[in-house]
Design an enzyme around this catalytic site. Sequence first.
Site, short mmCIF file in Angstrom:
data_model
loop_
_atom_site.label_atom_id
_atom_site.label_comp_id
_atom_site.label_asym_id
_atom_site.label_seq_id
_atom_site.Cartn_x
_atom_site.Cartn_y
_atom_site.Cartn_z
N TYR A 73 -10.80 -9.51 9.96
CA TYR A 73 -10.97 -10.15 8.66
C TYR A 73 -11.17 -11.65 8.77
CZ TYR A 73 -9.47 -5.67 6.75
OH TYR A 73 -9.38 -4.34 6.43
N GLN A 81 0.81 -1.21 0.00
CA GLN A 81 0.00 0.00 0.00
C GLN A 81 0.85 1.27 0.00
OE1 GLN A 81 -2.76 -0.33 3.29
NE2 GLN A 81 -3.74 -2.13 2.43
N TYR A 100 -9.82 8.43 19.30
CA TYR A 100 -10.90 7.85 18.49
C TYR A 100 -10.95 6.33 18.53
CZ TYR A 100 -12.13 12.51 17.37
OH TYR A 100 -12.56 13.81 17.51
N GLU A 109 -15.30 4.53 9.27
CA GLU A 109 -15.96 5.56 10.08
C GLU A 109 -15.63 6.97 9.65
OE1 GLU A 109 -14.45 4.00 13.92
OE2 GLU A 109 -13.50 5.96 14.15
N HIS A 120 -1.03 0.29 5.44
CA HIS A 120 -1.64 1.38 6.22
C HIS A 120 -0.72 2.58 6.41
CE1 HIS A 120 -5.00 -1.29 8.16
NE2 HIS A 120 -4.88 -1.48 6.84
#
Length: 409
Positions: A299, A116, A288, A278, A183
Amino acid sequence: MQISTRAIAGALLTATILTPHAFAQSSNESVVTQPPNAPSQEPAFENQTRAPQPDETVEVSTETVVEGLPQLWSMEFLPNGSMLVAAKQGAMHIITPEGEVGPEISGVPEVMSQGQGGLLDIALAPDFEESNQIFFSFAEPRGDGNGTSVASATLQRSEDGAASLEDVSVIFQQMPSYDGDMHFGSRLVFSPEGELYVTVGERSDTPIRDHAQDLTQGQGKIFRITPEGEPAEGNPYTDHAAIQGEIFTWGHRNLQSAALDGEGNLWTVEHGPRGGDELNQPQSGRNYGWPVITYGISYDGTPVGNGRTAQEGLEQPVYYWDPVIAPSGMAWYEGDEFPEWEDSFLIGGLVTQGIVVVEIEDGRVATESRVPLEARVRDVRVGPDGAVYAVTEDRDSGTSSILRLTNAS
């Protein structure tokens, strides 16, 4: 990154293709019809998930501006209406409003593009018309791993169409480094006061994802910095010697969407686990929750941690999606083309393959609707003409297109 002449030759303005989509159904029903991954989880308040659709049907026409581009991650409009785009593998290009693709911009630093990683978001300096300064985030290769970093540069353009980045300087590094490829985040948004919000991911793996709950670590945070990379004045932890002064909020998973609303407030959307994407309106110094609380499941089908969705001292999302939309890129709609979308965020959906439209009223989601595009949407921008532009990607071919959406109602 070098892009072949053949690849650029394929990235041309296509014939105008107008495809109308009528996508709203009934104000009493949610656009989401699939069962949730976590059916036992309950929202904390009304319309925190599966909000009703709007009353008004909007018919959208789509036009392909350009296709055959290298796989893009982000796009930003320049003052003359051209588009500055960033390709995951590490290249930038300028595309004219007519869809003509300029040569690769020189001076882009090396990026770590595995998994990623890659060249991520682009933001123009608030004074770009005078300074030609841009900011960009990227997965930076380092001797001890890699991490999300932010650089500034001056964009220089010549009369023959060539462009370069000059005075490139890395102004901020997510620390510590980590030898992984998941990520990274990341989005860049300037506040009305000129500070830069930087969103980063928590790097996914266990146990490093737990750093999202550690204020001495840089994973899973939103940072707020000056254009020089220093902690912004008023940040919540600048007086704590052991805490990173750039931190604005914490407890995030993988933040790939961020934008200001019409009043200059920051909103973000982050990837959740299997269920649990979210929407938040981040507030200074607040936690958060990830991975202590979250909606959705792992997963592999097991609960995340203790399976909690709420805990005292941890913030609830304004909205969540189960099943996920897989968010990437977002924009606040302001323009005349879609009056029905005033006071709405337009969010790119990778899994849902289109744009998710959420109308905001009094800090909550009032309605949700979808614009199907049958393609993974990596970024969304409102153009100077009021039309909506979507950056799509095809992972099989490794190419991207830019679509222009107009109102066909």
